[in-house]
Design a protein around this motif. Structure first.
Motif, short mmCIF file in Angstrom:
data_model
loop_
_atom_site.label_atom_id
_atom_site.label_comp_id
_atom_site.label_asym_id
_atom_site.label_seq_id
_atom_site.Cartn_x
_atom_site.Cartn_y
_atom_site.Cartn_z
N TYR A 8 -19.93 6.82 -5.82
CA TYR A 8 -18.51 6.83 -5.49
C TYR A 8 -17.60 7.04 -6.67
CZ TYR A 8 -18.91 2.28 -7.47
OH TYR A 8 -18.91 1.20 -8.53
N LEU A 9 -16.34 7.35 -6.35
CA LEU A 9 -15.38 7.67 -7.24
C LEU A 9 -14.21 6.91 -6.93
CD1 LEU A 9 -15.43 11.48 -7.89
CD2 LEU A 9 -15.13 9.75 -9.56
N LEU A 10 -13.46 6.00 -7.82
CA LEU A 10 -12.27 5.32 -7.57
C LEU A 10 -11.15 5.96 -8.32
CD1 LEU A 10 -13.48 1.56 -7.89
CD2 LEU A 10 -13.44 2.82 -5.87
N ALA A 11 -9.98 5.78 -8.06
CA ALA A 11 -8.88 6.40 -8.54
C ALA A 11 -7.62 5.42 -8.70
CB ALA A 11 -8.30 7.30 -7.84
N SER A 12 -6.74 5.12 -9.47
CA SER A 12 -5.68 4.41 -9.81
C SER A 12 -4.55 5.04 -8.89
CB SER A 12 -5.37 4.13 -11.11
OG SER A 12 -4.86 5.40 -11.75
N GLY A 13 -4.63 6.18 -8.65
CA GLY A 13 -3.71 6.76 -7.70
C GLY A 13 -4.17 8.35 -7.65
N ARG A 14 -3.16 9.22 -6.97
CA ARG A 14 -3.31 10.42 -6.85
C ARG A 14 -3.39 11.11 -8.43
NH1 ARG A 14 -3.71 14.54 -3.18
NH2 ARG A 14 -3.35 16.36 -4.13
N ASN A 15 -4.39 11.88 -8.81
CA ASN A 15 -4.72 12.54 -10.18
C ASN A 15 -4.68 11.53 -11.30
OD1 ASN A 15 -4.82 15.14 -9.33
ND2 ASN A 15 -2.77 15.16 -8.92
N GLY A 16 -4.97 10.13 -10.83
CA GLY A 16 -4.95 8.99 -12.08
C GLY A 16 -5.99 8.80 -12.63
N THR A 17 -6.16 7.53 -13.05
CA THR A 17 -7.76 7.40 -14.05
C THR A 17 -8.65 7.21 -12.99
OG1 THR A 17 -6.13 6.17 -15.62
CG2 THR A 17 -8.57 5.65 -15.53
N LEU A 18 -9.85 7.64 -13.11
CA LEU A 18 -10.82 7.88 -12.38
C LEU A 18 -12.12 6.89 -12.95
CD1 LEU A 18 -11.41 11.57 -12.01
CD2 LEU A 18 -10.21 10.20 -10.43
N TYR A 19 -12.98 6.48 -11.87
CA TYR A 19 -14.11 5.50 -12.38
C TYR A 19 -15.14 6.03 -11.37
CZ TYR A 19 -17.34 1.78 -12.70
OH TYR A 19 -18.20 0.82 -12.79
N LEU A 20 -16.18 6.24 -12.00
CA LEU A 20 -17.43 6.91 -11.04
C LEU A 20 -18.45 5.82 -11.43
CD1 LEU A 20 -18.97 9.34 -9.64
CD2 LEU A 20 -19.57 9.88 -12.09
N GLY A 21 -19.06 5.38 -10.11
CA GLY A 21 -20.16 4.24 -10.12
C GLY A 21 -21.12 4.69 -9.23
N VAL A 22 -22.48 4.06 -9.15
CA VAL A 22 -23.42 4.18 -8.13
C VAL A 22 -23.72 2.72 -7.76
CG1 VAL A 22 -25.18 3.91 -10.00
CG2 VAL A 22 -25.73 4.93 -7.78
N THR A 23 -24.35 2.37 -6.55
CA THR A 23 -24.52 1.03 -5.92
C THR A 23 -25.36 1.43 -4.74
OG1 THR A 23 -23.36 -0.93 -5.06
CG2 THR A 23 -22.25 1.38 -4.45
N SER A 24 -25.86 0.35 -4.23
CA SER A 24 -26.57 0.09 -3.18
C SER A 24 -25.92 -0.59 -2.11
CB SER A 24 -27.92 -0.55 -3.27
OG SER A 24 -27.61 -1.96 -3.62
N ASN A 25 -24.66 -1.10 -2.32
CA ASN A 25 -23.82 -1.93 -1.25
C ASN A 25 -22.45 -1.42 -1.57
OD1 ASN A 25 -22.33 -3.28 0.42
ND2 ASN A 25 -23.84 -5.36 0.02
N LEU A 26 -21.83 -0.24 -0.81
CA LEU A 26 -20.66 0.36 -1.29
C LEU A 26 -19.41 -0.52 -0.96
CD1 LEU A 26 -19.31 2.62 -2.12
CD2 LEU A 26 -19.22 3.47 0.08
N VAL A 27 -19.76 -1.36 0.16
CA VAL A 27 -18.56 -2.15 0.57
C VAL A 27 -18.35 -3.42 -0.53
CG1 VAL A 27 -17.86 -3.84 2.35
CG2 VAL A 27 -18.78 -1.67 2.95
N GLN A 28 -19.42 -3.98 -0.67
CA GLN A 28 -19.35 -5.20 -1.66
C GLN A 28 -18.96 -4.73 -3.01
OE1 GLN A 28 -23.23 -7.17 -2.23
NE2 GLN A 28 -22.22 -8.73 -3.45
N ARG A 29 -19.49 -3.57 -3.59
CA ARG A 29 -18.98 -3.11 -4.83
C ARG A 29 -17.46 -2.50 -4.80
NH1 ARG A 29 -18.35 -3.92 -9.59
NH2 ARG A 29 -18.92 -2.41 -11.01
N VAL A 30 -16.96 -1.99 -3.72
CA VAL A 30 -15.76 -1.48 -3.65
C VAL A 30 -14.64 -2.68 -3.82
CG1 VAL A 30 -13.64 -0.34 -2.64
CG2 VAL A 30 -16.05 0.63 -3.04
N TRP A 31 -15.18 -3.71 -2.88
CA TRP A 31 -14.37 -5.02 -2.91
C TRP A 31 -14.46 -5.76 -4.15
CZ3 TRP A 31 -15.42 -10.09 -3.94
CH2 TRP A 31 -14.34 -11.05 -3.76
N GLN A 32 -15.44 -5.66 -4.77
CA GLN A 32 -15.53 -6.12 -6.44
C GLN A 32 -14.44 -5.57 -7.32
OE1 GLN A 32 -19.40 -5.82 -7.28
NE2 GLN A 32 -20.09 -7.94 -6.66
#
Length: 112
Positions: A8-32
């Motif tokens: 998954y990729l998270l962003a602080s906003g459009r074209n903002g800072t990016l975070y790339l991660g891997v998980t086995s539970n996307l809902v829980q990890r994104v909530w964190q």
């Protein structure tokens, strides 16, 4: 989406800072990430919007994909997001739509 290998990729906003991660539970990890429950890069830079994710059959394939994407330059990562989410809409509502709120953290539903 519970216990599904995912990159998954998270962003602080459009074209903002990016975070790339891997998980086995996307809902829980994104909530964190969204609640800054875990100290780290995403909490420090307020990176809370899920803008892209990719499901995998195995954790090994998800980890391999994450490692490949981490080597990409920023423009390629932005293009990856733009291909499926050109408005950079936060996909959090999409992944939690059918998950009871109590289960977001992996807890059993309450008996209210």
């Amino acid at each position: 989406m519970d216990r599904q290998p995912c990159v998954y990729l998270l962003a602080s906003g459009r074209n903002g800072t990016l975070y790339l991660g891997v998980t086995s539970n996307l809902v829980q990890r994104v909530w964190q990430h969204r609640t800054s429950a875990v100290d780290g890069f995403s909490a420090r830079y307020t990176i809370h919007h899920l803008v892209w994710f990719e499901l995998h059959e195995t954790m090994a394939s998800a980890i391999g994909r994450e490692k490949r994407i981490k080597k990409w330059n920023r423009a390629w990562k932005i293009r990856l997001i733009d291909e499926t989410n050109s408005s950079w809409r936060d996909l959090w509502p999409d992944i939690t739509e059918q998950v009871p709120t109590a289960n977001v953290l992996g807890f059993p539903p309450s008996r209210e």
